[in-house]
Design a protein around this motif. Structure first.
Motif, PDB file in Angstrom:
ATOM      1  N   HIS A  17     -16.396 -55.048  38.181  1.00 20.01           N
ATOM      2  CA  HIS A  17     -17.201 -54.623  37.036  1.00 20.01           C
ATOM      3  C   HIS A  17     -17.540 -55.811  36.146  1.00 20.01           C
ATOM      4  O   HIS A  17     -16.707 -56.695  35.924  1.00 20.01           O
ATOM      5  CB  HIS A  17     -16.454 -53.578  36.198  1.00 20.01           C
ATOM      6  N   LYS A  18     -18.762 -55.799  35.611  1.00 14.76           N
ATOM      7  CA  LYS A  18     -19.173 -56.815  34.637  1.00 14.76           C
ATOM      8  C   LYS A  18     -20.128 -56.174  33.637  1.00 14.76           C
ATOM      9  O   LYS A  18     -21.146 -55.604  34.023  1.00 14.76           O
ATOM     10  CB  LYS A  18     -19.854 -58.001  35.318  1.00 14.76           C
ATOM     11  N   LEU A  19     -19.793 -56.278  32.370  1.00  6.30           N
ATOM     12  CA  LEU A  19     -20.628 -55.770  31.296  1.00  6.30           C
ATOM     13  C   LEU A  19     -21.205 -56.944  30.525  1.00  6.30           C
ATOM     14  O   LEU A  19     -20.504 -57.924  30.247  1.00  6.30           O
ATOM     15  CB  LEU A  19     -19.812 -54.891  30.346  1.00  6.30           C
ATOM     16  N   SER A  20     -22.483 -56.877  30.157  1.00  5.95           N
ATOM     17  CA  SER A  20     -23.104 -57.963  29.400  1.00  5.95           C
ATOM     18  C   SER A  20     -23.981 -57.396  28.302  1.00  5.95           C
ATOM     19  O   SER A  20     -24.575 -56.314  28.440  1.00  5.95           O
ATOM     20  CB  SER A  20     -23.922 -58.870  30.321  1.00  5.95           C
TER      21      SER A  20
ATOM     22  N   HIS B  20     -22.938 -54.162  35.712  1.00  4.15           N
ATOM     23  CA  HIS B  20     -22.953 -54.446  37.147  1.00  4.15           C
ATOM     24  C   HIS B  20     -21.679 -53.876  37.769  1.00  4.15           C
ATOM     25  O   HIS B  20     -20.577 -54.160  37.300  1.00  4.15           O
ATOM     26  CB  HIS B  20     -23.011 -55.946  37.421  1.00  4.15           C
ATOM     27  N   TYR B  21     -21.854 -53.117  38.846  1.00  3.23           N
ATOM     28  CA  TYR B  21     -20.707 -52.514  39.543  1.00  3.23           C
ATOM     29  C   TYR B  21     -20.816 -52.850  41.027  1.00  3.23           C
ATOM     30  O   TYR B  21     -21.743 -52.406  41.702  1.00  3.23           O
ATOM     31  CB  TYR B  21     -20.701 -51.001  39.322  1.00  3.23           C
ATOM     32  N   GLN B  22     -19.888 -53.657  41.515  1.00  4.73           N
ATOM     33  CA  GLN B  22     -19.843 -54.004  42.935  1.00  4.73           C
ATOM     34  C   GLN B  22     -19.067 -52.908  43.653  1.00  4.73           C
ATOM     35  O   GLN B  22     -17.837 -52.954  43.783  1.00  4.73           O
ATOM     36  CB  GLN B  22     -19.180 -55.369  43.137  1.00  4.73           C
ATOM     37  N   VAL B  23     -19.787 -51.900  44.131  1.00  3.69           N
ATOM     38  CA  VAL B  23     -19.153 -50.728  44.719  1.00  3.69           C
ATOM     39  C   VAL B  23     -18.399 -51.105  45.987  1.00  3.69           C
ATOM     40  O   VAL B  23     -17.275 -50.655  46.229  1.00  3.69           O
ATOM     41  CB  VAL B  23     -20.201 -49.644  45.003  1.00  3.69           C
ATOM     42  N   SER B  24     -19.016 -51.939  46.830  1.00  5.92           N
ATOM     43  CA  SER B  24     -18.394 -52.434  48.054  1.00  5.92           C
ATOM     44  C   SER B  24     -19.019 -53.777  48.383  1.00  5.92           C
ATOM     45  O   SER B  24     -19.875 -54.279  47.657  1.00  5.92           O
ATOM     46  CB  SER B  24     -18.587 -51.435  49.206  1.00  5.92           C
TER      47      SER B  24
END
Length: 319
Positions: A135-138, A181-185
């Motif tokens: 996860h990344k929040l900006s 941003h969510y890197q699901v896989s």
């Protein structure tokens, strides 16, 4: 090959084109501080299937300075002839889970040509947080203002103009963007974003003697745009797909006059919202052959829906 208002211009993903201005929606790069720019991405050719109808000629995304590992403080100052100067101060830092950026700058063009002056100020704030590896929040915020004066275009300038009355203008820009941003896989990344752009601009032109072709004119414009966007990227370096939905809300108002001896009003009002969905597929079918296909559906308020399609092939002929 298209006109400048057919190119979408973004700063950190926030579109800055203003369809209510006198340039027909094109962006004035003279209002941008170089001190805040880290790199520029350009996508050439028609991109309406991805970015909507504004992107007939291409897309330019200006990316502001990103923080690096550690903590940095940078001061830039430069000066030149005719009273020119520019300065900026930047504080930035990045740790394993948190990043920040604070940047302020100012510029004065001086007067290299009689009557031609431009001043601008800009501030950029940015924060990032990674609560987990996937996860990344900006959050980004930008403020800019400026004013300028000059002889009207095609008037002949200080040597040939039949009148020394000057064109004057001032503006204020504000934008913010929030992104998750969510890197699901390993093969799937999901991005959810919301951004807003506000611009106030005022100008007054004395016209060009004898005023039959370019009479005196003025306008005050206010414009705001809000974008919501959800995009998913699935695939690897050989085959990948982008699919997403978005919503764009725009409100604008321009009040002005043209002086033909009698003041004629030039009022303009804009109020529209557009819901859209798109898909973009890319595939390296051979080591030197890339196939691309895109489709977009737009559903504006109070008018018919529109579809946009794009199909292409890129072939590497040699190294």
């Amino acid at each position: 090959g298209g006109e400048s208002n057919f190119t979408v211009v973004m700063v950190d993903g926030v579109q800055l084109n203003n369809p209510t201005n006198t340039r027909g929606g094109s962006f004035d790069f003279g209002n941008l501080s170089l001190d805040s720019v880290e790199r520029i991405e350009i996508v050439r050719g028609a991109q309406s299937a991805i970015y909507g109808s504004d992107a007939l000629s291409g897309v330019i995304n200006i990316i502001t300075t990103r923080p690096r590992v550690g903590h940095q403080q940078v001061v830039n100052v430069e000066g030149g002839e005719y009273g020119y100067w520019r300065g900026a101060v930047t504080f930035a830092g990045l740790t394993d889970s948190f990043g920040y950026k604070v940047q302020v700058g100012s510029r004065d063009s001086g007067e290299p040509v009689k009557g031609s002056e431009q001043r601008s100020d800009e501030a950029n704030l940015g924060f990032t947080w990674s609560p987990a590896n996937q996860h990344k929040l900006s959050l980004d915020y930008r403020y800019a203002d400026g004013d300028r004066n000059s002889y009207p275009e095609q008037s002949g300038g200080p040597l040939l103009a039949q009148s020394d009355d000057l064109y004057t203008s001032d503006y204020t820009d504000e934008s913010w963007a929030a992104t998750w941003h969510y890197q699901v896989s390993t093969l799937w990344q999901s991005t959810l974003s919301a951004n807003r752009y506000d611009r106030e601009e005022r100008y007054e032109s004395p016209g060009i003697v004898p005023y039959t072709n370019v009479p005196p004119n003025r306008a005050d414009t206010d414009f705001e745009r809000t974008n919501y966007r959800w995009v998913n990227r699935v695939g690897n370096e050989q085959y990948w797909l982008h699919a997403g939905v978005d919503r764009r809300e725009e409100q604008g108002h321009s009040v002005g006059t043209v002086d033909f001896g009698v003041l004629i009003p030039t009022e303009f009002e804009l109020d529209r919202a557009t819901n859209g969905a798109f898909v973009d597929v890319n595939a390296w079918v051979a080591s030197s052959t890339l196939l691309q296909a895109s489709a977009r559906y737009d559903d504006p308020d109070n008018t018919d829906s529109e579809e946009s399609y794009k199909l292409g092939i890129k072939q590497l002929l040699s190294d």
